[in-house]
Design an enzyme around this catalytic site. Structure first.
Site, PDB file in Angstrom:
ATOM      1  N   LYS A  67       6.855  10.157  -5.508  1.00 31.79           N
ATOM      2  CA  LYS A  67       7.136  10.701  -4.171  1.00 31.79           C
ATOM      3  C   LYS A  67       8.642  10.893  -3.978  1.00 31.79           C
ATOM      4  O   LYS A  67       9.100  11.904  -3.448  1.00 31.79           O
ATOM      5  CB  LYS A  67       6.566   9.764  -3.096  1.00 31.79           C
ATOM      6  CG  LYS A  67       5.041   9.805  -3.046  1.00 31.79           C
ATOM      7  CD  LYS A  67       4.419   8.689  -2.216  1.00 31.79           C
ATOM      8  CE  LYS A  67       2.890   8.772  -2.319  1.00 31.79           C
ATOM      9  NZ  LYS A  67       2.190   7.691  -1.623  1.00 31.79           N
ATOM     10  N   GLN A 117       3.510   2.502   1.616  1.00 29.81           N
ATOM     11  CA  GLN A 117       2.577   2.579   0.487  1.00 29.81           C
ATOM     12  C   GLN A 117       1.543   1.468   0.594  1.00 29.81           C
ATOM     13  O   GLN A 117       1.873   0.303   0.822  1.00 29.81           O
ATOM     14  CB  GLN A 117       3.359   2.486  -0.833  1.00 29.81           C
ATOM     15  CG  GLN A 117       2.518   2.720  -2.070  1.00 29.81           C
ATOM     16  CD  GLN A 117       1.942   4.132  -2.179  1.00 29.81           C
ATOM     17  OE1 GLN A 117       2.560   5.108  -1.758  1.00 29.81           O
ATOM     18  NE2 GLN A 117       0.758   4.242  -2.724  1.00 29.81           N
ATOM     19  N   ASP A 159       1.633  10.294   6.352  1.00 26.39           N
ATOM     20  CA  ASP A 159       0.363   9.975   5.693  1.00 26.39           C
ATOM     21  C   ASP A 159      -0.829  10.420   6.540  1.00 26.39           C
ATOM     22  O   ASP A 159      -1.953  10.474   6.041  1.00 26.39           O
ATOM     23  CB  ASP A 159       0.248   8.458   5.500  1.00 26.39           C
ATOM     24  CG  ASP A 159       0.454   8.032   4.058  1.00 26.39           C
ATOM     25  OD1 ASP A 159       0.191   8.839   3.159  1.00 26.39           O
ATOM     26  OD2 ASP A 159       0.855   6.868   3.857  1.00 26.39           O
TER      27      ASP A 159
HETATM   28  N1  GUN Z   1      -2.297   4.259  -1.588  1.00 25.23           N
HETATM   29  C1  GUN Z   1      -3.196   5.054  -2.209  1.00 25.23           C
HETATM   30  N2  GUN Z   1      -3.167   6.305  -1.699  1.00 25.23           N
HETATM   31  C2  GUN Z   1      -2.230   6.289  -0.729  1.00 25.23           C
HETATM   32  C3  GUN Z   1      -1.722   7.286   0.149  1.00 25.23           C
HETATM   33  O1  GUN Z   1      -2.142   8.453   0.174  1.00 25.23           O
HETATM   34  N3  GUN Z   1      -0.741   6.876   0.989  1.00 25.23           N
HETATM   35  C4  GUN Z   1      -0.278   5.603   0.998  1.00 25.23           C
HETATM   36  N4  GUN Z   1       0.663   5.303   1.880  1.00 25.23           N
HETATM   37  N5  GUN Z   1      -0.716   4.662   0.209  1.00 25.23           N
HETATM   38  C5  GUN Z   1      -1.685   5.011  -0.660  1.00 25.23           C
END
Ligand code: GUN
Length: 281
Positions: free
Chosen positions: A53, A97, A120
């Site tokens: 990211k 995350q 998100d």
């Molecule tokens: N963990 C697994 N997929 C995601 C996601 O799309 N966003 C976040 N913040 N954590 C995750």
């Protein structure tokens, strides 16, 4: 043999569009989109995701910050960091995350992120807006799936869409997005008669995290199959939730694993950050 839906290529296209938008925002509005990512503890998969990211954000010319906190951090300290980022005008998007350590209430943390910075799309306000069919920040993975369907020239209106999986991150928002696009939608879960439901699908989206659960023989000939799963099989091979070999004999189009949905999630996160920076939802 099904047409392959190339998520890597579509994700590259989305990132290229975002890059043009970033350059325009910088030139015309002196605005540099900013994305802050919070990672707690040492979950190895989270580390890989967050690195990806951050790299994507930097390549596109965003400001980007990673806050890495010890697994033992107090919940209040994490909430205070989120509030500080909420108040920082250089930060347009905040991503915490998941998963978080067990002593931290993830729902509370998600609800503390300002809904306008919730790239998100997990905040209850954004989830509520989606269920009402109103504009808002959308969860990245199902948002990416919609873009893949569009790129594959898959008609959605009037079609039967079956979503296998009911998570808040993928299954539920996916079903709502397909409904908003006028599909007739079924959501399946562990109590569903999967072979029967899957056989009805013109569009099948699977997000359960069970390697090769969906058998090709269940699939309606000509269906479009989107496999969100990414599972490591005992022999080390990365596979989806769909048995690719048999499914690709029946489907008209299918996403591979890897190289299907996976690359889309980060690309759509970048798009969401632009939307948050411009208030453009
Ligand atoms: N963990 C697994 N997929 C995601 C996601 O799309 N966003 C976040 N913040 N954590 C995750």
């Amino acid at each position: 043999m099904a047409q392959l839906i190339d998520g890597k290529a579509v994700a590259a296209r989305v990132r290229a569009e975002v890059k043009v938008e970033v350059e325009r925002l910088k030139a015309q509005r002196e605005l540099t989109p900013g994305l802050a990512v919070i990672r707690v503890g040492e979950d190895p998969a989270s580390k890989i995701y967050v690195t990806g990211k951050k790299k994507a954000a930097e390549e596109l010319g965003f400001n980007s910050w990673e806050h890495h906190l010890e697994a033992s951090i107090f919940q209040d300290e994490l909430l205070a960091l989120v509030q500080k980022l909420n108040a920082d005008p250089a930060v347009h998007g905040i991503l915490v995350q998941l998963p978080l350590p067990r002593h931290i209430d993830a729902e509370r943390v998600i609800a503390t992120v300002s809904p306008e910075k919730d790239v998100d799309g997990f905040h209850p306000i954004n989830a509520g807006l989606l269920s009402l069919g109103k504009p808002g920040l959308r969860p990245c993975t199902p948002f990416g799936v919609m873009r893949l369907l569009e790129e594959a020239k898959c008609e959605i209106a009037g079609k039967r869409a079956v979503v296998v999986g009911r998570s808040n991150i993928v299954g539920k928002p996916q079903a709502l997005m397909l409904l908003q696009a006028d599909a007739t939608v079924t959501i399946c879960h562990r109590k569903s008669d999967l072979p029967r439901e899957v056989a009805m699908a013109d569009i099948l989206v699977v997000a359960v995290g069970v390697p090769e659960l969906i058998q090709g023989e269940w699939i309606k000939p000509g269906a479009v199959v989107i496999d969100v799963g990414q599972n490591r099989r005992a022999d080390g091979k990365l596979v989806g939730d769909v048995d690719f070999q048999s499914a690709s004999q029946r489907a008209s189009a299918i996403t591979p694993v890897p190289g299907g949905v996976g690359p889309m999630t980060i690309a759509m996160l970048m798009r969401n950050t632009i939307i948050a920076a411009t208030g453009g939802v």
